[in-house]
Design a protein around this motif. Structure first.
Motif, PDB file in Angstrom:
ATOM      1  N   UNK A  73      58.142  20.458  14.197  1.00 41.41           N
ATOM      2  CA  UNK A  73      57.157  20.413  15.276  1.00 41.41           C
ATOM      3  C   UNK A  73      55.724  20.211  14.797  1.00 41.41           C
ATOM      4  N   UNK A  74      55.397  20.577  13.554  1.00 42.94           N
ATOM      5  CA  UNK A  74      54.048  20.363  13.056  1.00 42.94           C
ATOM      6  C   UNK A  74      53.733  18.886  12.852  1.00 42.94           C
ATOM      7  N   UNK A  75      54.757  18.063  12.789  1.00 41.14           N
ATOM      8  CA  UNK A  75      54.561  16.659  12.430  1.00 41.14           C
ATOM      9  C   UNK A  75      54.914  15.689  13.547  1.00 41.14           C
ATOM     10  N   UNK A  76      55.105  16.178  14.750  1.00 39.44           N
ATOM     11  CA  UNK A  76      55.517  15.291  15.834  1.00 39.44           C
ATOM     12  C   UNK A  76      54.441  14.256  16.168  1.00 39.44           C
ATOM     13  N   UNK A  77      53.150  14.613  15.995  1.00 37.48           N
ATOM     14  CA  UNK A  77      52.076  13.667  16.302  1.00 37.48           C
ATOM     15  C   UNK A  77      51.449  13.090  15.037  1.00 37.48           C
ATOM     16  N   UNK A  78      52.203  13.112  13.927  1.00 37.35           N
ATOM     17  CA  UNK A  78      51.654  12.714  12.643  1.00 37.35           C
ATOM     18  C   UNK A  78      51.259  11.238  12.624  1.00 37.35           C
ATOM     19  N   UNK A  79      52.094  10.371  13.209  1.00 33.52           N
ATOM     20  CA  UNK A  79      51.770   8.935  13.226  1.00 33.52           C
ATOM     21  C   UNK A  79      50.477   8.674  13.980  1.00 33.52           C
ATOM     22  N   UNK A  80      50.275   9.388  15.085  1.00 25.21           N
ATOM     23  CA  UNK A  80      49.041   9.201  15.862  1.00 25.21           C
ATOM     24  C   UNK A  80      47.819   9.648  15.064  1.00 25.21           C
ATOM     25  N   UNK A  81      47.970  10.748  14.330  1.00 29.13           N
ATOM     26  CA  UNK A  81      46.832  11.239  13.550  1.00 29.13           C
ATOM     27  C   UNK A  81      46.493  10.299  12.396  1.00 29.13           C
ATOM     28  N   UNK A  82      47.503   9.694  11.782  1.00 30.88           N
ATOM     29  CA  UNK A  82      47.252   8.715  10.727  1.00 30.88           C
ATOM     30  C   UNK A  82      46.586   7.461  11.289  1.00 30.88           C
ATOM     31  N   UNK A  83      46.986   7.071  12.487  1.00 26.76           N
ATOM     32  CA  UNK A  83      46.355   5.927  13.140  1.00 26.76           C
ATOM     33  C   UNK A  83      44.877   6.212  13.424  1.00 26.76           C
ATOM     34  N   UNK A  84      44.574   7.446  13.816  1.00 28.76           N
ATOM     35  CA  UNK A  84      43.176   7.835  14.038  1.00 28.76           C
ATOM     36  C   UNK A  84      42.355   7.696  12.757  1.00 28.76           C
ATOM     37  N   UNK A  85      42.971   8.075  11.632  1.00 34.83           N
ATOM     38  CA  UNK A  85      42.252   7.992  10.369  1.00 34.83           C
ATOM     39  C   UNK A  85      41.874   6.545  10.041  1.00 34.83           C
ATOM     40  N   UNK A  86      42.694   5.588  10.429  1.00 27.85           N
ATOM     41  CA  UNK A  86      42.386   4.189  10.154  1.00 27.85           C
ATOM     42  C   UNK A  86      41.183   3.703  10.964  1.00 27.85           C
ATOM     43  N   UNK A  87      40.873   4.405  12.060  1.00 21.77           N
ATOM     44  CA  UNK A  87      39.760   4.004  12.915  1.00 21.77           C
ATOM     45  C   UNK A  87      38.482   4.794  12.657  1.00 21.77           C
ATOM     46  N   UNK A  88      38.459   5.575  11.589  1.00 21.58           N
ATOM     47  CA  UNK A  88      37.256   6.342  11.262  1.00 21.58           C
ATOM     48  C   UNK A  88      36.149   5.377  10.826  1.00 21.58           C
ATOM     49  N   UNK A  89      34.988   5.375  11.524  1.00 22.78           N
ATOM     50  CA  UNK A  89      33.902   4.446  11.166  1.00 22.78           C
ATOM     51  C   UNK A  89      33.435   4.581   9.720  1.00 22.78           C
TER      52      UNK A  89
END
Length: 711
Positions: free
Chosen positions: A528-544
């Motif tokens: 359950x700690x990793x269910x949104x892991x892909x979304x969080x990694x995608x956010x990191x790619x959009x860090x200005x």
């Protein structure tokens, strides 16, 4: 429009003291020659106001755990540093009593000046070397503070604006302005207007008939009587139109307490010199124009023999006072008139002032005293705002607020009145104190971040060792820990990378590799700690912050080959800098971060993946923020998802709502900031059970967007 803040790449972690030094420099650099922090650079010296927001209870881990929710912090602030954990009290309780780092040469110069000159209000405002007309204009902040009408200001909706292009230079023309008024049923209204040009010629001298019934002609001061005004047909609108025609776009209006004249004229003009504020006194007191003319110009005006004042005479006196001040400069004006105007004396033989004693030299300059002496003020808003000693009442205003919402509301009302504002938002810490302990909560947050660097690799040969796993994965990035799992049907390994990029590249390049009939797969954790892991990694790619940066791995550890491999990326575009781990035993790190000058170059480099000889480099977008040396931190005890959930856990939805509200309030404060304001946001971090959880510091300078002409 937002202006990028220049930083030193050598400064990896800031302390709260570093932030205090920055506040000292911005607010006092003109009056006290404060030493500029070596890690910070401002591209424009116009920055003069500082706003600090402290988000109590938040750490660096909170920001990256809830990265998508911090929209304003993520997008509006161009500079971000890791901050050594602190309670933030230095910014709220001890800031005013903190010692100011003054340049040695500036300290010697001030020590050589008599005290009467060193702390004179004119010198504190303009300095010793200010020259040229433009240095003595009222700033927009000063105009607002002195109740001048400004464009878009409260109560100025019906005011007429003069034509101004905003380009005032030291050769711009000066115009003296003065009005005489009478009392009508609605208040003071104009009855006579005079304007003189820089040569002293009166270009406008008009009587004006007020539209409202006159109660008192104020003849003693204005010289106006009913008989004089009876035949007059000129109205206020006529005079406004005439002034708009007479004043060129770069005109500077000069007057004595000119705010009252402009308000009576219902006129907004952005470039003003006020002689009552040039020849200033302590505590806001002002000299009368008649006294200034008599002492400085040796001229008699407003004679008691004559009934009423002559506005042409008063406008000319104000003009000549301003021209004299500009020509002489503040230091010479003060030295020449210290006794006859300000009624002060030089005390050159006084060892306690002029010749600084050894005990005085050893006593540091305190920020609160320096701020007050420079004519500036501070406001502290938040929950329990405590300050040290007598400084709290003398140099700043404190306002205890019952909620974060009240902090924002109060700040928006007083934003224009203070040079320094410190806002403390405590809602998150209060919520956390009511629902869970900070220690267990931070462990849960850190564990969720750690899981982003965890991979399970296998199946492996039955005789696999940690050395084999390390050799297999080191081409992707540096490893933090390797743990072999023998209790599964086949041998697997739990691997924790130091950087997010290492785990990402291992997922892309390791799957399908065969070792001793074992087809290896790399997988993310599944719980359950990793269910949104892909979304969080995608956010990191959009860090200005990472738009210009790529991650390169599988570099050679031999120095000459290492450099050749990095240089191969220059064909894509100019490189700003390369960051990698320090050399160890003469060998280079096998991975590096490359920052390009252009984001397009970084995008192009990701698709290159050059092969030099028989070594193929692995490349991906940078995911780890540039201010962090690694994404994961060393742990002293083994942590698993199960143990991370022990203890009382906060309601995740409640935490998300808190983060959204905090970010929204940061956005509201940011929108309320004036042009040329330095905005600082502090996430203080936390120390718990001997473990440091670092904070974050965001810094940005707000600018008004420039207007672009239509194509």
């Amino acid at each position: 429009m937002y202006v990028c803040v220049c930083v030193s790449v050598d400064q990896d972690v800031l302390s709260v003291k570093n932030v205090c030094d920055l506040i000292h420099y911005i607010t006092l650099r003109r009056s006290h020659s404060v030493r500029k922090p070596s890690w910070f650079g401002v591209g424009d010296e116009r920055v003069s106001r500082v706003n600090v927001m402290v988000l109590d209870g938040l750490t660096q881990s909170h920001f990256y755990r809830y990265f998508s929710l911090f929209r304003h912090l993520r997008d509006k602030y161009s500079a971000r540093w890791t901050l050594s954990p602190s309670s933030g009290d230095l910014l709220t309780s001890d800031l005013l009593s903190a010692a100011v780092a003054v340049c040695d040469r500036a300290a010697e110069t001030r020590a050589a000046l008599p005290a009467a000159l060193r702390w004179h209000p004119v010198i504190r405002r303009f300095g010793l070397k200010a020259t040229g007309l433009s240095n003595f204009l009222l700033t927009q902040q000063e105009m607002i503070k002195q109740k001048y009408p400004v464009k878009g200001g409260w109560g100025c909706e019906e005011f007429v604006c003069t034509v101004s292009d905003g380009h005032v230079t030291d050769s711009s023309p000066l115009f003296g302005l003065d009005c005489e008024m009478c009392l009508t049923c609605v208040g003071l209204e104009v009855t006579r207007v005079a304007l003189v040009d820089s040569s002293g010629r009166c270009v406008l001298d008009e009587l004006v008939k007020p539209p409202n019934p006159i109660i008192d002609y104020c003849t003693r001061f204005s010289g106006i009587t009913q008989a004089i005004l009876a035949p007059v047909s000129t109205r206020l609108a006529d005079v406004q139109s005439r002034l708009q025609q007479l004043l060129p776009p770069d005109a500077v209006l000069v007057g004595h307490s000119l705010d009252g004249d402009l308000r009576a004229l219902y006129l907004v003009h952005p470039h003003v010199i006020d002689t009552s504020l040039l020849y200033r006194q302590e505590f806001g007191r002002r000299f009368k124009l008649k006294h200034l003319a008599q002492v400085v110009l040796k001229r008699e005006i407003q004679s008691e023999v004559r009934i009423g004042h002559d506005p042409c005479e008063d406008a000319l006196a104000a003009l000549h006072l301003a021209q004299y001040f500009i020509r002489k400069g503040p230091r010479e004006v003060v030295e020449d008139h210290l006794e006859d105007l300000w009624d002060l004396e030089f005390t050159e033989d006084d060892d306690s002032d002029h010749v600084i004693s050894s005990s005085r030299r050893s006593s540091p300059l305190r920020f609160g005293h320096a701020l007050s002496r420079s004519g500036q003020s501070a406001v502290f808003l938040g929950g329990s705002v405590e300050m040290s000693g007598s400084l709290s009442n003398q140099q700043c205003r404190r306002h205890q607020c019952s909620s974060d919402r009240e902090v924002v509301c109060v700040y928006r009302r007083v934003v224009q009145s203070y040079t320094l504002s410190v806002l403390r938002f405590s809602s998150f810490r209060n919520t956390l104190n009511q629902t869970a302990a900070m220690g267990p909560h931070l462990k849960q947050v850190c564990e969720r971040l750690r899981q982003m660097c965890v991979l399970y690799v296998g199946p492996l040969p039955s005789d696999a060792t940690e050395t084999l796993v390390h050799r297999l994965l080191k081409r992707c990035g540096r490893l933090r820990t390797i743990r072999l799992l023998h209790y599964t049907h086949e041998v697997h390994a739990e691997v924790v990378f130091e950087h997010l990029e290492g785990a990402q590249l291992a997922l892309e390049h390791l799957n399908g590799l065969q070792i001793n009939d074992c087809m290896i797969k790399a997988r993310r954790p599944v719980h359950e700690l990793c269910l949104d892991l892909d979304e969080r990694l995608s956010e990191r790619q959009n860090d200005p912050l990472n738009a210009h940066v790529i991650y390169v791995s599988n570099l050679s550890s031999k120095p000459h080959r290492h450099e050749d491999q990095l240089q191969s990326f220059r064909q894509v575009g100019p490189i700003q800098r390369v960051t990698s781990a320090a050399e160890h035993a003469g060998k280079r790190s096998r991975h590096a971060f490359i920052r390009f000058e252009c984001a397009d170059s970084a995008q192009a480099a990701v698709g290159v993946a050059p092969q030099i000889g028989n070594r193929k480099l692995s490349v991906c977008h940078a995911l780890t923020p540039p201010h962090m040396t690694s994404w994961t931190r060393p742990v002293t005890t083994e942590t698993s998802p199960d143990t991370a959930e022990q203890g009382e856990e906060c309601d995740e939805r409640l935490l998300e709502r808190q983060m959204k509200k905090l970010d929204a309030r940061v956005g509201k404060v940011f929108r309320a900031l004036e042009e040329n304001c330095l905005s600082v946001v502090i996430l203080p971090g936390h120390r718990s059970d001997g473990v440091d959880h670092p904070g974050l510091c965001f810094i940005h300078i707000k600018r008004v967007p420039a207007l672009t002409p239509p194509s």
